[in-house]
Design a protein around this motif. Sequence first.
Motif, PDB file in Angstrom:
ATOM      1  N   THR A 161       0.824  -1.207   0.000  1.00 43.28           N
ATOM      2  CA  THR A 161       0.000   0.000   0.000  1.00 43.28           C
ATOM      3  C   THR A 161       0.858   1.258   0.000  1.00 43.28           C
ATOM      4  O   THR A 161       0.512   2.241  -0.663  1.00 43.28           O
ATOM      5  CB  THR A 161      -0.982   0.015   1.189  1.00 43.28           C
ATOM      6  OG1 THR A 161      -0.263  -0.057   2.418  1.00 43.28           O
ATOM      7  CG2 THR A 161      -1.980  -1.128   1.087  1.00 43.28           C
ATOM      8  N   ASN A 162       1.990   1.231   0.695  1.00 46.08           N
ATOM      9  CA  ASN A 162       2.893   2.391   0.688  1.00 46.08           C
ATOM     10  C   ASN A 162       3.340   2.693  -0.736  1.00 46.08           C
ATOM     11  O   ASN A 162       3.245   3.837  -1.201  1.00 46.08           O
ATOM     12  CB  ASN A 162       4.136   2.144   1.540  1.00 46.08           C
ATOM     13  CG  ASN A 162       3.913   2.036   3.028  1.00 46.08           C
ATOM     14  OD1 ASN A 162       4.858   1.728   3.757  1.00 46.08           O
ATOM     15  ND2 ASN A 162       2.713   2.258   3.514  1.00 46.08           N
ATOM     16  N   TYR A 163       3.834   1.691  -1.422  1.00 46.17           N
ATOM     17  CA  TYR A 163       4.358   1.905  -2.771  1.00 46.17           C
ATOM     18  C   TYR A 163       3.252   2.332  -3.726  1.00 46.17           C
ATOM     19  O   TYR A 163       3.450   3.233  -4.545  1.00 46.17           O
ATOM     20  CB  TYR A 163       5.043   0.648  -3.295  1.00 46.17           C
ATOM     21  CG  TYR A 163       6.397   0.356  -2.697  1.00 46.17           C
ATOM     22  CD1 TYR A 163       6.891   1.032  -1.584  1.00 46.17           C
ATOM     23  CD2 TYR A 163       7.201  -0.629  -3.243  1.00 46.17           C
ATOM     24  CE1 TYR A 163       8.132   0.746  -1.049  1.00 46.17           C
ATOM     25  CE2 TYR A 163       8.454  -0.921  -2.727  1.00 46.17           C
ATOM     26  CZ  TYR A 163       8.912  -0.242  -1.636  1.00 46.17           C
ATOM     27  OH  TYR A 163      10.148  -0.532  -1.117  1.00 46.17           O
ATOM     28  N   ALA A 164       2.081   1.707  -3.642  1.00 41.13           N
ATOM     29  CA  ALA A 164       0.972   2.083  -4.528  1.00 41.13           C
ATOM     30  C   ALA A 164       0.593   3.545  -4.311  1.00 41.13           C
ATOM     31  O   ALA A 164       0.395   4.298  -5.280  1.00 41.13           O
ATOM     32  CB  ALA A 164      -0.230   1.170  -4.299  1.00 41.13           C
ATOM     33  N   ASN A 165       0.499   3.954  -3.059  1.00 38.61           N
ATOM     34  CA  ASN A 165       0.100   5.328  -2.764  1.00 38.61           C
ATOM     35  C   ASN A 165       1.186   6.343  -3.094  1.00 38.61           C
ATOM     36  O   ASN A 165       0.884   7.457  -3.531  1.00 38.61           O
ATOM     37  CB  ASN A 165      -0.337   5.460  -1.300  1.00 38.61           C
ATOM     38  CG  ASN A 165      -1.699   4.851  -1.082  1.00 38.61           C
ATOM     39  OD1 ASN A 165      -2.664   5.191  -1.750  1.00 38.61           O
ATOM     40  ND2 ASN A 165      -1.782   3.917  -0.145  1.00 38.61           N
TER      41      ASN A 165
END
Length: 193
Positions: A161-165
């Motif tokens: 989720t960190n990388y996607a966001n």
Amino acid sequence: MSRLQIPATITDAPAASQPFLEAVNKKLGVVPNLFRLMANSPAALEGYLGLAAALTKGSLPAQTGERIALAVAEINGCDYCMSAHSYLGKNVAKLDDAEIFANRNGGSNEPTAAPAVQFAAKVAHTRGRVSDQDLRVVKEAGYTDAQIVEIVVHVALSVLTNYANVVANTEIDFPVVRTHQGLKNGTPTLLDT
């Protein structure tokens, strides 16, 4: 502004994603931007929701999952996830401000949770290349092999989720909390204490 499409409504999302978004809406009463971002790929949304749901059946307490999410969001400099998990940590997991601060620094004021959060931070910093001593410390604190695997999977879910966001520059739809990540010699560092 987001660099990737964020469907404005459930019906704007791909048809295969809509039932997942309806379920999120039913559960939360709202569909946060993270879920709408993931809805661009029905497979990615289904995978994310499935993994997140599976972890709720694990042996780690939900509070520990929030603590890990806060630590990893800080390490990865993800303001969206920091905002979301600060809100969830405070309002759902009932973590106080001092605990959230400790979590963001890769620790915990809760003695039984501290080894898990510290280990999770080491996993994130080393990209899984933890030392034998790191494993020994978390095991000596009473964590089983199954729980250690769950810690690693919590880190992986947070990284996802960190990388996607970060890639999308997802608009924050929670009370905004910024990470304080700095760079020293090109290496992400934790908050100064």
